[in-house]
Structure formats: C-alpha cells, structure tokens
Design a protein around this motif. Structure first.
Motif, PDB file in Angstrom:
ATOM      1  N   UNK A  37       0.825  -1.196   0.000  1.00 55.43           N
ATOM      2  CA  UNK A  37       0.000   0.000   0.000  1.00 55.43           C
ATOM      3  C   UNK A  37       0.869   1.260   0.000  1.00 55.43           C
ATOM      4  N   UNK A  38       1.962   1.244   0.757  1.00 52.25           N
ATOM      5  CA  UNK A  38       2.865   2.400   0.832  1.00 52.25           C
ATOM      6  C   UNK A  38       3.610   2.651  -0.481  1.00 52.25           C
ATOM      7  N   UNK A  39       3.970   1.573  -1.187  1.00 58.89           N
ATOM      8  CA  UNK A  39       4.834   1.714  -2.369  1.00 58.89           C
ATOM      9  C   UNK A  39       4.087   1.553  -3.695  1.00 58.89           C
ATOM     10  N   UNK A  40       2.771   1.330  -3.619  1.00 57.12           N
ATOM     11  CA  UNK A  40       1.973   1.024  -4.810  1.00 57.12           C
ATOM     12  C   UNK A  40       2.502  -0.237  -5.484  1.00 57.12           C
ATOM     13  N   UNK A  41       2.956  -1.174  -4.649  1.00 56.39           N
ATOM     14  CA  UNK A  41       3.493  -2.434  -5.140  1.00 56.39           C
ATOM     15  C   UNK A  41       2.393  -3.448  -5.401  1.00 56.39           C
ATOM     16  N   UNK A  42       2.791  -4.548  -6.012  1.00 54.59           N
ATOM     17  CA  UNK A  42       1.868  -5.625  -6.349  1.00 54.59           C
ATOM     18  C   UNK A  42       2.222  -6.861  -5.524  1.00 54.59           C
ATOM     19  N   UNK A  43       1.207  -7.430  -4.878  1.00 50.64           N
ATOM     20  CA  UNK A  43       1.410  -8.673  -4.134  1.00 50.64           C
ATOM     21  C   UNK A  43       1.208  -9.836  -5.099  1.00 50.64           C
ATOM     22  N   UNK A  44       2.142 -10.781  -5.064  1.00 50.39           N
ATOM     23  CA  UNK A  44       2.097 -11.950  -5.941  1.00 50.39           C
ATOM     24  C   UNK A  44       1.889 -13.173  -5.053  1.00 50.39           C
ATOM     25  N   UNK A  70      -1.242 -13.737  -9.491  1.00 47.68           N
ATOM     26  CA  UNK A  70      -0.626 -15.028  -9.175  1.00 47.68           C
ATOM     27  C   UNK A  70       0.795 -15.064  -9.739  1.00 47.68           C
ATOM     28  N   UNK A  71       1.595 -16.005  -9.235  1.00 45.04           N
ATOM     29  CA  UNK A  71       2.944 -16.192  -9.778  1.00 45.04           C
ATOM     30  C   UNK A  71       2.856 -16.447 -11.277  1.00 45.04           C
ATOM     31  N   UNK A  72       1.889 -17.256 -11.666  1.00 42.90           N
ATOM     32  CA  UNK A  72       1.712 -17.592 -13.078  1.00 42.90           C
ATOM     33  C   UNK A  72       1.482 -16.332 -13.913  1.00 42.90           C
ATOM     34  N   UNK A  73       0.633 -15.431 -13.449  1.00 46.48           N
ATOM     35  CA  UNK A  73       0.372 -14.196 -14.180  1.00 46.48           C
ATOM     36  C   UNK A  73       1.634 -13.343 -14.300  1.00 46.48           C
ATOM     37  N   UNK A  74       2.435 -13.307 -13.272  1.00 46.61           N
ATOM     38  CA  UNK A  74       3.666 -12.518 -13.318  1.00 46.61           C
ATOM     39  C   UNK A  74       4.613 -13.054 -14.380  1.00 46.61           C
ATOM     40  N   UNK A  75       4.738 -14.378 -14.455  1.00 46.05           N
ATOM     41  CA  UNK A  75       5.685 -14.963 -15.390  1.00 46.05           C
ATOM     42  C   UNK A  75       5.150 -14.983 -16.820  1.00 46.05           C
ATOM     43  N   UNK A  76       3.839 -14.927 -16.999  1.00 46.13           N
ATOM     44  CA  UNK A  76       3.253 -14.859 -18.335  1.00 46.13           C
ATOM     45  C   UNK A  76       3.446 -13.462 -18.919  1.00 46.13           C
ATOM     46  N   UNK A  77       3.412 -12.440 -18.054  1.00 44.67           N
ATOM     47  CA  UNK A  77       3.573 -11.045 -18.486  1.00 44.67           C
ATOM     48  C   UNK A  77       4.809 -10.437 -17.828  1.00 44.67           C
ATOM     49  N   UNK A  78       6.019 -10.872 -18.223  1.00 43.42           N
ATOM     50  CA  UNK A  78       7.240 -10.423 -17.536  1.00 43.42           C
ATOM     51  C   UNK A  78       7.499  -8.922 -17.627  1.00 43.42           C
ATOM     52  N   UNK A  79       7.020  -8.237 -18.671  1.00 44.05           N
ATOM     53  CA  UNK A  79       7.259  -6.792 -18.772  1.00 44.05           C
ATOM     54  C   UNK A  79       6.557  -6.033 -17.667  1.00 44.05           C
ATOM     55  N   UNK A  80       5.482  -6.586 -17.173  1.00 43.69           N
ATOM     56  CA  UNK A  80       4.744  -5.962 -16.074  1.00 43.69           C
ATOM     57  C   UNK A  80       5.607  -5.881 -14.816  1.00 43.69           C
ATOM     58  N   UNK A  81       6.514  -6.821 -14.660  1.00 40.99           N
ATOM     59  CA  UNK A  81       7.341  -6.901 -13.453  1.00 40.99           C
ATOM     60  C   UNK A  81       8.233  -5.682 -13.265  1.00 40.99           C
ATOM     61  N   UNK A  82       8.559  -4.984 -14.332  1.00 41.07           N
ATOM     62  CA  UNK A  82       9.484  -3.855 -14.233  1.00 41.07           C
ATOM     63  C   UNK A  82       8.806  -2.577 -13.755  1.00 41.07           C
ATOM     64  N   UNK A  83       7.477  -2.554 -13.731  1.00 48.50           N
ATOM     65  CA  UNK A  83       6.759  -1.318 -13.442  1.00 48.50           C
ATOM     66  C   UNK A  83       6.510  -1.073 -11.961  1.00 48.50           C
ATOM     67  N   UNK A  84       6.439  -2.098 -11.152  1.00 45.44           N
ATOM     68  CA  UNK A  84       6.116  -1.945  -9.740  1.00 45.44           C
ATOM     69  C   UNK A  84       7.020  -2.836  -8.887  1.00 45.44           C
ATOM     70  N   UNK A  85       7.112  -2.465  -7.605  1.00 44.96           N
ATOM     71  CA  UNK A  85       7.726  -3.382  -6.651  1.00 44.96           C
ATOM     72  C   UNK A  85       6.787  -4.568  -6.487  1.00 44.96           C
ATOM     73  N   UNK A  86       7.345  -5.733  -6.221  1.00 41.10           N
ATOM     74  CA  UNK A  86       6.525  -6.928  -6.039  1.00 41.10           C
ATOM     75  C   UNK A  86       6.798  -7.530  -4.666  1.00 41.10           C
ATOM     76  N   UNK A  87       5.744  -8.012  -4.054  1.00 42.72           N
ATOM     77  CA  UNK A  87       5.791  -8.625  -2.727  1.00 42.72           C
ATOM     78  C   UNK A  87       5.235 -10.035  -2.859  1.00 42.72           C
ATOM     79  N   UNK A  88       6.070 -11.029  -2.612  1.00 44.83           N
ATOM     80  CA  UNK A  88       5.682 -12.422  -2.813  1.00 44.83           C
ATOM     81  C   UNK A  88       5.159 -13.014  -1.512  1.00 44.83           C
ATOM     82  N   UNK A  89       3.914 -13.480  -1.546  1.00 40.94           N
ATOM     83  CA  UNK A  89       3.286 -14.084  -0.376  1.00 40.94           C
ATOM     84  C   UNK A  89       3.332 -15.601  -0.493  1.00 40.94           C
ATOM     85  N   UNK A  90       3.531 -16.255   0.619  1.00 37.13           N
ATOM     86  CA  UNK A  90       3.524 -17.728   0.696  1.00 37.13           C
ATOM     87  C   UNK A  90       4.469 -18.378  -0.313  1.00 37.13           C
TER      88      UNK A  90
END
Length: 155
Positions: A37-44, A70-90
């Motif tokens: 919430x503080x960083x406008x990051x995405x939880x995966x 989901x992890x699957x969505x992140x790896x299907x769209x790798x360019x999305x990963x560069x736009x936000x911080x990511x926080x991996x749960x579980x």
C-alpha cells in the motif's frame, strides 16, 4: 553474491529481496499488504483464491492496494514486473511444489540412485547464506541445508 548490483553504475549495492519467516497467523500477509500500500506495489501469490483473500483483507484494513496477481500471471507477463515493486506471499508453497515436481520426475523415470556431491550442497548453502532473512520481529535468520547422520570420515 556478485549478482546484486546497480544496473546503471555496476556498483555493488544490497538490493536483495528480504525474506520474512513467521508462523501461521503471525501477520506476514498483513505486513505485505501494508508495504504494498505504501509503495503502490503488487502482491504476488500462488493461487487465485489467495488473490481474492488478500484483496478483501486489504479493503477491510483500509489499505488501498493494486489487485494482487498469481505467480503464473507474473511470469506470463514479464514486462509488467518492471513497473512496480513486487511482494511475494507464501513463497514457501512454491518452493515445496517445485521440489515435489522434481522428485516426481525421478519417480516417473524409476530413478534408483541420485548422487549429490558435497560441493553442490556447499554451493547451495553459499547462495542461501547470502539471502536476507528475518523473523517477524526483525531478528536475522539464516537458511542452511544440513545432511544429518553422516560421519565426517565417510566419503
């Protein structure tokens, strides 16, 4: 590990991710929600069910977050990963699943013996030793692979 470098200056900086270890219901996911919430990051997270749970929990906490993926969505769209911080749960669930799949390959091929040399274990421990790991209180922890019951004189 020399991989943790600033891309623009090729200087060694500590930009490693931080692994947080805690028991069930210890507040790990709520912590991720607050950080995202503080960083406008995405939880995966591993599953769509967890995506919905986390998004609903964030609403209940009054913490605006982007819709988790989901992890699957992140790896299907790798360019999305560069736009936000990511926080991996579980993430432990993902590691356990990967190990089970690999062991399943051995089982399907009727593997009878699998050799692991000590250097491989030492290399894995070198990698694990470089991780930044703490408990929920911030106490530093270390991961290590240990072979139990082995006499050091045996080769």
């Amino acid at each position: 590990m020399d991989d943790w470098r600033c891309e623009c200056m090729n200087e060694r900086i500590d930009n490693r991710p931080h692994f947080i270890v805690g028991g069930r219901q210890s507040g790990k996911t709520i912590r991720l929600i607050k950080e995202a919430s503080k960083t406008n990051g995405v939880i995966v997270c591993p599953t769509h069910h967890m995506v919905e749970y986390i998004f609903q929990t964030a609403r209940e906490l009054g913490c605006p977050i982007l819709k988790p993926i989901t992890y699957e969505q992140l790896f299907v769209y790798p360019n999305r990963a560069k736009k936000n911080d990511h926080y991996f749960d579980e993430y432990g669930m993902t590691l356990v699943d990967a190990l089970r799949r690999q062991l399943g390959v051995f089982e399907r091929h009727n593997a009878k013996s699998i050799v692991i040399d000590e250097d491989s274990i030492e290399s894995l421990n070198d990698i694990l030793g470089e991780l930044r790991v703490s408990d929920m209180d911030g106490k530093e922890l270390k991961f290590k692979i240990e072979v139990l019951g082995r006499n050091e004189n045996n080769d």
